[in-house]
Design a protein around this motif. Structure first.
Motif, mmCIF file in Angstrom:
data_model
loop_
_atom_site.group_PDB
_atom_site.id
_atom_site.type_symbol
_atom_site.label_atom_id
_atom_site.label_comp_id
_atom_site.label_asym_id
_atom_site.label_seq_id
_atom_site.Cartn_x
_atom_site.Cartn_y
_atom_site.Cartn_z
ATOM 1 N N SER A 1 -8.869 -0.812 -2.791
ATOM 2 C CA SER A 1 -7.542 0.059 -2.523
ATOM 3 C C SER A 1 -7.575 1.073 -3.294
ATOM 4 O O SER A 1 -8.012 1.847 -5.022
ATOM 5 N N LEU B 1 0.649 -0.673 0.218
ATOM 6 C CA LEU B 1 0.362 -0.034 -0.439
ATOM 7 C C LEU B 1 0.737 1.554 -0.064
ATOM 8 O O LEU B 1 0.814 2.317 -0.625
ATOM 9 N N MET C 1 -7.022 1.539 2.058
ATOM 10 C CA MET C 1 -7.451 0.863 1.803
ATOM 11 C C MET C 1 -7.786 0.095 2.619
ATOM 12 O O MET C 1 -8.558 0.344 3.706
ATOM 13 N N TYR D 1 -3.113 6.991 0.250
ATOM 14 C CA TYR D 1 -3.670 5.943 -0.886
ATOM 15 C C TYR D 1 -4.297 5.046 0.634
ATOM 16 O O TYR D 1 -3.730 5.100 1.845
ATOM 17 N N TYR E 1 -0.758 -1.803 -5.544
ATOM 18 C CA TYR E 1 -1.907 -1.717 -5.443
ATOM 19 C C TYR E 1 -2.484 -1.010 -6.631
ATOM 20 O O TYR E 1 -2.596 0.066 -7.157
#
Length: 207
Positions: free
Chosen positions: A138, A99, A189, A187, A104
């Motif tokens: 993601s 990540l 998740m 980012y 991703y």
């Protein structure tokens, strides 16, 4: 003859009408006209009890409950170059590393530029909810660096660092790689939806 007959009929009719009117007035001599005021009759309202007053006050002051759990209070200020990094307990090191490195595929993005804190708060909450609903794992949120701010504070970035851990569906986040916006983006998740979890269980059980 015609003229005479008309005159006779006229006199007779006049006498009949006069007699009927006289009889009518005689019958109605004891009747009195009802006096109506030229306004609506308003009854004096019954005295309100403390309970009524309290319910009225509560109805007026009632505010629709905010289902958005994200804080609207002051948060710790961050600067343009501060790196965002957080992971929920149980997230594997290798997963978090991928990540952090942006390995991703980015399945959705949210751009917060030019939004107020209140607007961003609503958008982030809705965005993460949509990601779970549509099975997006993601994603990236563009929050900006705040480099042009006179105080050097990245306001939306500061709030986002507080908001994301408050959402149970967020598993981890990290500031983006330079080609994705660097410290002006993050980012994220997102947790699998129950539907996706069930699908995986079915696939695993069928093997």
């Amino acid at each position: 003859m015609v003229k005479f007959a008309n005159s006779l009929n006229t006199d007779s009719t006049a006498m009949t009408t006069k007699e009927e009117r006289q009889s009518f007035l005689e019958e109605m001599k004891d009747v009195r006209r009802i006096k109506k005021p030229n306004r609506a009759q308003v009854q004096t309202p019954r005295e309100l009890t403390p309970g009524h007053l309290e319910r009225q006050r509560a109805a007026v002051e009632k505010v629709i409950k905010d289902r958005n759990p994200l804080t609207s209070d002051m948060v710790e200020p961050l600067t343009a170059h501060d790196i965002l990094a957080w992971q929920r307990p149980g997230i594997q090191h290798g997963v978090f590393r991928k990540l952090r490195l942006g390995q991703y595929p980015i399945e959705a993005r949210l751009d917060l530029h030019r939004m107020t804190v209140d607007q961003a708060r609503r958008e982030v909450f809705a965005f993460v909810g949509d990601c779970v609903r549509y099975g997006l794992r993601s994603v990236i949120i563009l929050h900006g660096k705040g480099e042009r701010n006179p105080d050097g504070i990245a306001q939306l970035k500061s709030y986002l660092a507080k908001w994301l851990p408050e959402l149970e569906d967020v598993l981890a986040f990290h500031s983006a790689q330079k080609h994705h916006g660097g410290t002006g983006a993050v980012y994220v998740m997102v947790r699998k939806s129950e539907r996706d979890k069930q699908h995986n269980r079915e696939l695993h059980g069928s093997r």
